[in-house]
Design an enzyme around this catalytic site. Structure first.
Site, PDB file in Angstrom:
ATOM      1  N   GLY A   8       0.839  -1.192   0.000  1.00  8.41           N
ATOM      2  CA  GLY A   8       0.000   0.000   0.000  1.00  8.41           C
ATOM      3  C   GLY A   8       0.866   1.230   0.000  1.00  8.41           C
ATOM      4  N   ALA A   9       0.854   1.972  -1.103  1.00  8.14           N
ATOM      5  CA  ALA A   9       1.720   3.142  -1.246  1.00  8.14           C
ATOM      6  C   ALA A   9       0.962   4.444  -1.033  1.00  8.14           C
ATOM      7  CB  ALA A   9       2.377   3.151  -2.625  1.00  8.14           C
ATOM      8  N   ALA A  11      -0.763   7.325   1.687  1.00  7.82           N
ATOM      9  CA  ALA A  11      -0.058   8.215   2.604  1.00  7.82           C
ATOM     10  C   ALA A  11       0.576   7.467   3.773  1.00  7.82           C
ATOM     11  CB  ALA A  11      -1.020   9.282   3.118  1.00  7.82           C
ATOM     12  N   VAL A  12      -0.159   6.535   4.386  1.00  6.70           N
ATOM     13  CA  VAL A  12       0.381   5.798   5.530  1.00  6.70           C
ATOM     14  C   VAL A  12       1.498   4.854   5.094  1.00  6.70           C
ATOM     15  CG1 VAL A  12      -0.125   4.131   7.359  1.00  6.70           C
ATOM     16  CG2 VAL A  12      -1.758   5.955   6.841  1.00  6.70           C
ATOM     17  N   GLY A  13       1.256   4.093   4.033  1.00  6.09           N
ATOM     18  CA  GLY A  13       2.270   3.156   3.557  1.00  6.09           C
ATOM     19  C   GLY A  13       3.540   3.845   3.107  1.00  6.09           C
ATOM     20  N   ASN A  96     -12.286  -3.833   2.980  1.00 12.81           N
ATOM     21  CA  ASN A  96     -10.891  -4.082   3.330  1.00 12.81           C
ATOM     22  C   ASN A  96     -10.583  -5.530   3.678  1.00 12.81           C
ATOM     23  OD1 ASN A  96     -10.392  -1.447   2.807  1.00 12.81           O
ATOM     24  ND2 ASN A  96     -10.018  -0.811   4.906  1.00 12.81           N
ATOM     25  N   VAL A 119      -1.932  -2.754   9.575  1.00 18.31           N
ATOM     26  CA  VAL A 119      -2.315  -1.366   9.811  1.00 18.31           C
ATOM     27  C   VAL A 119      -3.718  -1.091   9.276  1.00 18.31           C
ATOM     28  CG1 VAL A 119      -1.668   1.056   9.413  1.00 18.31           C
ATOM     29  CG2 VAL A 119       0.120  -0.687   9.684  1.00 18.31           C
ATOM     30  N   ASN A 121      -7.573  -0.840   8.422  1.00 16.82           N
ATOM     31  CA  ASN A 121      -8.728  -0.766   9.319  1.00 16.82           C
ATOM     32  C   ASN A 121      -9.936  -1.555   8.793  1.00 16.82           C
ATOM     33  OD1 ASN A 121      -7.999   0.839  11.602  1.00 16.82           O
ATOM     34  ND2 ASN A 121      -7.834   2.598  10.248  1.00 16.82           N
ATOM     35  N   ARG A 152      -0.723   8.958  20.720  1.00 21.75           N
ATOM     36  CA  ARG A 152      -1.695  10.056  20.799  1.00 21.75           C
ATOM     37  C   ARG A 152      -2.023  10.384  22.257  1.00 21.75           C
ATOM     38  NH1 ARG A 152      -5.231   7.916  15.578  1.00 21.75           N
ATOM     39  NH2 ARG A 152      -4.107   9.185  14.037  1.00 21.75           N
ATOM     40  N   HIS A 176      -8.844  -0.839  18.676  1.00 18.77           N
ATOM     41  CA  HIS A 176      -8.379   0.370  17.980  1.00 18.77           C
ATOM     42  C   HIS A 176      -9.577   1.044  17.312  1.00 18.77           C
ATOM     43  CE1 HIS A 176      -5.801   3.092  15.835  1.00 18.77           C
ATOM     44  NE2 HIS A 176      -6.128   2.608  14.647  1.00 18.77           N
TER      45      HIS A 176
END
Length: 312
Positions: A8-9, A11-13, A96, A119, A121, A152, A176
């Site tokens: 997964g490229a 933003a998070v990946g 997902n 990661v 969701n 956080r 989570h």
């Protein structure tokens, strides 16, 4: 030397891969995505920072070619739809679940000994799905969520106390999710002293509440899911595994009686090392905390039940 794949490229990946490359945790980092040219472009952009920032990791972007991920030691799965404003993590499950199962199946063709960091969701349910779909030993499937939620929690504590977040020890356990995570205010400390010595009950309650909606707050502000903190939290989990650091980090793992729960992946403090998660730490919850944990487990289990209704 190790090899790490990030699937997964988005933003998070991409942020996760960038952090791993900068830290030089592996001799090779592979970034994979299904969108043509997307991972290649992200990887090339990152590599162009190497001469400026002084890192020297081999970085490769590929489009849906799982053969390039062969012999990965750790695989981080970030693929799937991100949350949009007003969307809960639970609403993502239908889409997902199919993506995560496909990724796990394809990775295992080429990296049967890999440790997976989940990661995507809803993370606890996706971790449970990855465990059941793969048939792997439980120690090799790890959900990242608690690492992010705890960061956080420290952020909001540091703002409330006007102290460095690096001097705080604070953990979030449970699911989570906006209503399922449990910031352990009773056990949070600043340089070894309880934060309750410095914050009144109302302020501590607000810190806990802000922590629980930390992701939703950012989604509302940004119009999409956050990426800097999730990318950093993913790095922390991977780093403890690759460097065999034995750090205690809250992560979603399979419970078999611990904390009063079984046949569920839920956030608890675990020791992370070269074999994945090595043991669960018992925080000796009080009656109120244990009740919250049981309630969190019920909510996550309800989400897990949706998996049986899907054709995967």
């Amino acid at each position: 030397m190790s090899k790490i794949t990030v699937v997964g490229a988005g933003a998070v990946g991409a942020t996760t891969a960038d952090n791993i490359a900068r830290k030089e945790l592996a001799s090779e980092v592979v970034l994979l995505d299904i969108k043509q040219g997307f991972a290649e472009g992200k990887a090339l952009d990152m590599f162009q920072t190497a001469a400026i920032l002084g890192w020297d990791t081999k970085l490769k972007g590929v489009t849906n070619d799982y053969s390039q991920t062969a012999n990965s030691d750790v695989v981080v799965i970030t693929s799937g739809l991100p949350r949009k404003p007003g969307m809960t993590r639970e609403e993502l499950i239908g889409v997902n679940a199919g993506i995560v199962k496909s990724v796990v199946d394809n990775i295992l063709k080429y990296s049967p000994d890999a440790i997976f960091v989940i990661v995507s969701n809803p993370m606890d349910t996706m971790t449970y799905l990855a465990l059941k779909a793969s048939g792997l030993p439980k120690n090799r499937i790890i959900g990242m969520g608690g690492a992010l939620d705890s960061a956080r929690f420290k952020c909001y504590l540091s703002l409330a106390m006007n102290v460095s977040p690096n001097d705080l020890h604070a953990s979030v356990i449970g699911g989570h999710g906006d209503t399922t995570m449990i910031p352990l205010t009773r056990l949070a400390t600043w340089n070894g002293t309880p934060v309750a010595n410095y914050l009144d009950e109302a302020t501590l309650g607000k810190v806990a509440a802000d922590t629980m909606v930390g992701g939703a707050t950012l989604t509302g502000l940004l119009g999409t899911s956050a990426w800097y903190a999730p990318g950093a939290a993913s790095l922390s989990v991977v780093e403890s595994i690759i460097r065999d650091e034995k750090r205690v980090i809250p992560c979603s793992v399979l419970l078999e009686g611990e904390y009063g729960q079984s046949d569920i992946c839920l956030g608890v403090p675990v020791v992370l090392g070269k074999t994945g998660w090595e043991k669960i730490i018992d925080y000796n919850l009080n009656e109120a905390e244990q009740a919250l944990f049981a309630k969190s487990a019920d909510a996550v289990r309800n989400m897990n039940n949706v998996l049986s209704t899907l054709e995967l």
